[in-house]
Design a protein around this motif. Structure first.
Motif, short mmCIF file in Angstrom:
data_model
loop_
_atom_site.label_atom_id
_atom_site.label_comp_id
_atom_site.label_asym_id
_atom_site.label_seq_id
_atom_site.Cartn_x
_atom_site.Cartn_y
_atom_site.Cartn_z
N VAL A 174 63.84 16.88 41.20
CA VAL A 174 63.06 16.39 40.05
C VAL A 174 63.91 15.47 39.20
CG1 VAL A 174 61.95 17.09 37.92
CG2 VAL A 174 61.49 18.34 40.01
N VAL A 185 64.37 11.96 40.77
CA VAL A 185 63.30 10.98 40.68
C VAL A 185 62.98 10.61 39.24
CG1 VAL A 185 62.26 11.61 42.87
CG2 VAL A 185 61.47 12.68 40.75
N ASN A 186 63.54 11.34 38.30
CA ASN A 186 63.21 11.01 36.92
C ASN A 186 64.35 10.38 36.14
OD1 ASN A 186 60.49 11.58 36.46
ND2 ASN A 186 60.91 13.77 36.65
N PRO A 217 58.74 3.99 33.83
CA PRO A 217 57.41 3.74 34.38
C PRO A 217 56.32 3.92 33.33
CG PRO A 217 58.28 5.80 35.22
CD PRO A 217 59.38 5.16 34.43
N LYS A 218 55.19 3.32 33.61
CA LYS A 218 54.06 3.44 32.67
C LYS A 218 53.59 4.89 32.61
CE LYS A 218 51.28 0.16 34.10
NZ LYS A 218 50.02 -0.54 34.34
N ARG A 274 50.64 5.72 34.82
CA ARG A 274 50.99 5.76 36.23
C ARG A 274 51.70 7.08 36.54
NH1 ARG A 274 50.74 2.03 39.77
NH2 ARG A 274 51.83 2.39 41.73
N GLN A 275 52.56 7.46 35.62
CA GLN A 275 53.25 8.74 35.81
C GLN A 275 52.26 9.87 35.90
OE1 GLN A 275 56.10 8.49 32.58
NE2 GLN A 275 57.67 9.36 33.95
N LEU A 325 49.09 9.72 36.68
CA LEU A 325 48.28 9.63 37.89
C LEU A 325 49.06 10.15 39.09
CD1 LEU A 325 45.44 8.47 38.26
CD2 LEU A 325 46.51 6.42 39.18
N ALA A 326 50.30 9.64 39.21
CA ALA A 326 51.12 10.06 40.35
C ALA A 326 51.40 11.56 40.29
CB ALA A 326 52.43 9.28 40.35
N LEU A 364 48.33 13.37 41.34
CA LEU A 364 48.16 13.21 42.79
C LEU A 364 49.10 14.15 43.54
CD1 LEU A 364 47.16 11.67 45.30
CD2 LEU A 364 49.04 10.08 44.90
N SER A 365 50.35 14.20 43.07
CA SER A 365 51.33 15.04 43.75
C SER A 365 50.95 16.51 43.65
CB SER A 365 52.71 14.82 43.15
OG SER A 365 53.08 13.48 43.29
N PHE A 405 48.02 17.72 43.15
CA PHE A 405 46.83 17.94 43.95
C PHE A 405 47.19 18.08 45.43
CE2 PHE A 405 43.21 15.90 46.25
CZ PHE A 405 42.31 16.92 46.05
N GLY A 406 47.99 17.13 45.91
CA GLY A 406 48.40 17.18 47.31
C GLY A 406 49.18 18.46 47.61
N LEU A 407 50.05 18.79 46.68
CA LEU A 407 50.84 20.02 46.85
C LEU A 407 49.93 21.23 46.95
CD1 LEU A 407 53.70 21.20 46.84
CD2 LEU A 407 53.54 21.39 44.36
#
Lengths: 639, 168, 105
Positions: B18, B21-22, B85-86, B89-90, B92-93, B96-97, B99-101
């Protein structure tokens, strides 16, 4: 004897057309004319030879002429009897046409060398003339109904392109369009009739269609529709097609306007050959017309023909444009042919009407082509179509004058010129059939003489108007065809036609009915004298005469408002009340739906085009979310 | 004992990934990645794949990380923080992550794995034999392909990095 | 096989790392940082191979070998990517993704 060389009659004009049509930029003005004339000379000579061979050598077997299929190429094979083939069939009918069509076409080709000289579309003109000659010859030589239909349409197309030859002129374009639409509309009848007929007959071949046993079998079958058998309806529909091409009332409206084309074209297509295609068609199927249901379809032909001769002759009297007078005269004369076919019977000397129709077709082609070419010669030197601008031309154009006079006498039925014999045969046949028909024909013979000599005196006598340029005689290339045709118009009446053409193909001898002949010559002379009184010198008698008829004259002058009626029906009724709602529906509902789909696509893509950002990261995100969603769905589906 | 060890490593991996990536500092990001890789190597050790763990350590931690560090030193100014990052966008991503997880974990937990109790140790000798075997379960072809690929990557990397063409 | 740790727990760990990598790949605005995220994704996949091999098919060693391949390929990929990035940096003096959108136009 191998007759397959007859196919050359078709191939040579087609080849000339292709040559001139494909290389019209390369082949310059005089050369293309010479090519056209040369091609047609060969075609004509072969045609005359074939006709001669047929009539005097090979045609006659056991006292009757035979139908000879000289060449046959099966194109579409449906059943053992039904096939569409391209073939050449020889019988008295096509042999006669083999003289008429190439002769007139040949003369017109030569004449056009002078008439069209210096025209920008010279090569194009000759290309289309060749195309027309090819199609017309194909039409008369066709061995089956479908082949005739193909060439029928080809003739229509070449007629269209020749009427619209001066395509810069809006009136010519309109006339071409009108001719095409009207004849096309009529051809629809022909096509439907052809399909019905072949559906029941199971064949297209003329050899089968016109054999008596076959017709006997055919008359039993088929359902009835409004009291008439379906075959009769088919024949009537085919006649509608013929009436369209032959400008019978009420489908005659295109022919006067077709005079917008160059005058040689009018002479060839709209006087001598194409417009008699309808007559030819009915004659071709004559046994069918005569035997099916006692000839009801034939009665239709008679009625239409009889009405048309009177109707067109009355209009012809009132017109001022010399080509239009001739156009209405053509309609009227074709009406005579139709009438003669309608009243004819089948066997032996009773087939006089049929013979007379073909005879009149032959002589009419000669003198009417002559009249048109003469008119062309006049127009060529006066530069006007209107008789107001003419007068006293006999001094300036002696050859045109003499030949025109011969033609006028021929059409008026004055012996010994050609028209006398053929018209007399028609009237004799009509007298036996029905007195009303005879009387109409006899009366119209007088009208014919009157309007022809009105034209003649008005052009060649009357008084000199002030010509800007002194009119002069036309060049040799134009006067020689005039003289040739004048010779034919003067003497072709002496051909014993009944020895060559008859409905049952058995020659018979015709007897002159001197009483009837005297009556028709008498009324012809009356018409001529009346014209002489009214038009020999400049006077106002004719105007007073017209005023005396008042309203009727005005009607006739406006061609009985038939054109206006058509315009009213099409524009006011069909366009406004039928087409307009359809157009509205199309524009708003159909187009609206389509535009809606299109617009919403645009709108949606406008909204979602941000998705195509071109950034790998965005795509990765879509990919992962898509993959996740799909795997989720799959998971739940499989579970 | 091993279980505790595993959890310890798992926490290290998660936390450092974590952070990797941050982090807005590139150098730190790389160092966090190094810790993640060490954790992964630890898991390999726990799974008794000693050779694999050694490969992980030497290639990843030893090779790749050094490569990264060198590149960063070449191209970026250390200490200048990376662009943030915006927010949308953060978000949303992140959604998404998560959700996918969620979907993946749901799938994993609803599937019954047939775990075997037996344990066999994998020796380097066996591994080498397998890699070079022509037999049914042999990997000689991929092995050779990988060799060529590595050679190509080597040549390619040199060729690309060497080219001195500049824009305009 | 790790004493007392089931396959579920390890898979949870790797999946989580995988999605952290995805998150990083999507949000980062720097090519190097994106590469780092890719390393995370690759590693989680490699662990998965090994774990499945160990827990479910201990007699085989395909997963093991595949992990080695993954590492090898990752090494090659990183080397190439970094070479490209360095070259790019020489050309446009930037490794930010927003400066690399000229292909779009």
């Amino acid at each position: 004897m191998d007759l397959s060389y007859t196919v050359l009659i078709l191939i040579i004009p087609l080849f000339v057309f292709l040559l001139l049509g494909l290389f019209f930029r390369r082949i310059k003005a005089p050369l293309s004319g010479y090519i056209g004339v040369a091609g047609l000379t060969v075609t004509s000579l072969i045609s005359f030879f074939v006709a001669f061979e047929y009539f005097f050598k090979i045609g006659m077997v056991d006292g009757a002429y035979q139908k000879i299929v000289a060449f046959k190429f099966v194109w579409l094979h449906f059943t053992s009897t039904m096939s569409i083939s391209i073939g050449v069939m020889l019988d008295p009918l096509s042999a006669v046409m083999l003289i008429v069509v190439p002769l007139v076409s040949w003369m017109v080709h030569i004449y056009s060398l002078g008439y069209m000289k210096g025209d920008r579309g010279f090569t194009r003109f000759y290309a289309f003339l060749s195309l027309f000659t090819f199609s017309m010859l194909g039409l008369v030589l066709a061995s089956n109904l479908f082949e005739i239909y193909i060439f029928w349409e080809l003739v229509g197309v070449s007629s269209y392109s020749l009427i619209g030859f001066y395509y810069e002129k809006p009136s010519a374009v309109l006339a071409a369009k009108k001719a095409f639409i009207v004849t096309r509309f009529a051809d629809l009848g022909f096509l439907i009739g052809l399909l019905i007929l072949s559906y029941y007959a199971k064949t297209f071949d003329f050899v089968n269609l016109t054999s008596l046993t076959f017709i006997h079998n055919l008359s039993g079958i088929g359902t009835t529709f409004i009291g008439l058998s379906v075959i009769t309806w088919a024949l009537i529909l085919i006649f509608v097609g013929g009436a369209g091409k032959s400008a019978m009332f009420p489908l005659h409206i295109w022919l006067p306007d077709a005079m917008e084309g160059p005058t040689p074209v009018s002479a060839l297509i709209h006087a001598a050959t194409m417009v008699v295609a309808g007559v030819f068609l009915v004659a071709r199927l004559f046994p069918l017309y005569y035997f099916i249901e006692g000839g009801i379809a034939l009665d239709v032909v008679t009625v239409v023909g009889t009405f048309t001769i009177l109707f067109a002759a009355i209009i012809a009297i009132t017109q001022h444009d010399i080509k239009r007078v001739l156009a209405f005269s053509t309609i009227s004369q074709i009406g005579y042919m139709m009438l003669a076919l309608g009243i004819s019977k089948y066997e032996g000397p009773e087939g006089l009407g049929y013979m007379a129709a073909m005879f009149h077709l032959f002589t009419h082609a000669m003198f009417k082509a002559l009249l048109f070419l003469g008119a062309g010669s006049i127009i060529h030197s006066v530069h006007s179509n209107y008789m107001q601008d003419m007068g006293g031309l006999r001094k300036y154009m002696p050859i045109t004058h003499i030949t025109f006079l011969i033609a006028a006498l021929a059409i008026s039925g004055i012996p010994p010129f050609a028209g006398f014999f053929s018209k007399d045969a028609i009237l004799a046949a009509a007298f036996e059939h029905h007195k009303v028909v005879w009387f109409t024909g006899w009366f119209v013979a007088g009208l014919t003489a009157f309007y022809m000599f009105r034209l003649y005196f008005r052009i060649f006598w009357w008084n000199d108007p002030k010509y800007e340029h002194t009119p002069h005689e036309s060049p040799k290339s134009m006067t020689i065809p005039l003289m040739v045709l004048a010779f034919m118009a003067a003497f072709s009446g002496f051909i014993p036609f009944s020895h060559f053409v008859s409905p049952d193909y058995v020659p018979f001898s015709e007897h002159m009915e001197w009483g009837l002949a005297g009556a028709s010559v008498g009324i012809g002379l009356v018409g001529i004298i009346l014209a002489w009184i009214l038009y020999k010198k400049e006077n106002d008698l004719s105007t007073r005469f017209a005023l005396a008829f008042g309203l009727f004259y005005k009607w006739a002058y406006h061609k009985f408002y038939i054109d206006e009626l058509y315009m009213f029906v099409t524009k006011e009724i069909i366009f406004k009340h039928i087409s307009a709602p359809f157009a509205w529906f199309d524009r708003h509902v159909v187009d609206g739906t389509m535009n809606g789909i299109g617009n919403s696509t645009v709108w949606i893509s406008e909204k979602i085009k941000g998705l195509q950002s071109g950034r790998v990261q965005d795509y990765a995100m879509y990919f992962v979310s898509g993959a996740t969603v799909i795997s989720m769905i799959l998971w739940f589906l499989i579970k | 004992m091993e279980r505790l060890f595993f959890y310890f490593i798992a926490i290290i991996i998660l936390v450092f990934s974590v952070m990797a990536v941050n982090s807005r500092n590139m150098m730190r990001s790389i160092i966090y990645l190094l810790f993640v890789l060490l954790g992964v190597a630890g898991i390999y050790f726990l799974l008794e794949y000693n050779f694999l763990a050694a490969v992980e350590l030497s290639v990843y931690a030893g090779g790749i990380i050094i490569l990264y560090i060198n590149s960063i030193m070449l191209i970026d100014k250390i200490g200048v923080p990376m662009e943030k990052p915006k927010g949308s966008r953060q978000l949303l991503a992140g959604l998404l992550s998560i959700f996918g997880l969620g979907v993946s974990l749901f799938a994993i937990y609803s599937y019954h794995f047939n775990q075997t109790a037996t344990t066999t140790e994998t020796t380097v000798k066996e591994l080498g034999k397998h890699l070079l075997s022509y037999g049914n379960n042999g990997f000689i072809l991929p092995f050779e392909l990988i060799s060529i690929f590595l050679l190509a990557a080597l040549v390619g990397a040199i060729a690309i990095a060497k080219s001195t063409k500049t824009l305009k | 096989m790790i004493e007392g740790v089931s396959i579920y727990e390890i898979l949870t760990l790797t999946t989580t790392v995988f999605f952290i990598g995805v998150y990083g790949f999507v949000t980062r605005k720097n090519l190097m940082a994106m590469l780092i995220s890719i390393e995370l994704i690759l590693n989680s996949a490699a662990i998965n191979f090994v774990v499945v091999n160990k827990y479910l098919f201990p007699a085989k060693m395909d997963g093991d070998i595949f992990s080695i391949f993954i590492i090898a390929i990752a090494a090659g990929e990183t080397a190439l990517a970094l070479a490209i990035i360095i070259n790019l940096y020489r050309l446009i003096m930037s490794v930010k993704t927003k400066d690399l959108e000229t292909m779009k136009h």
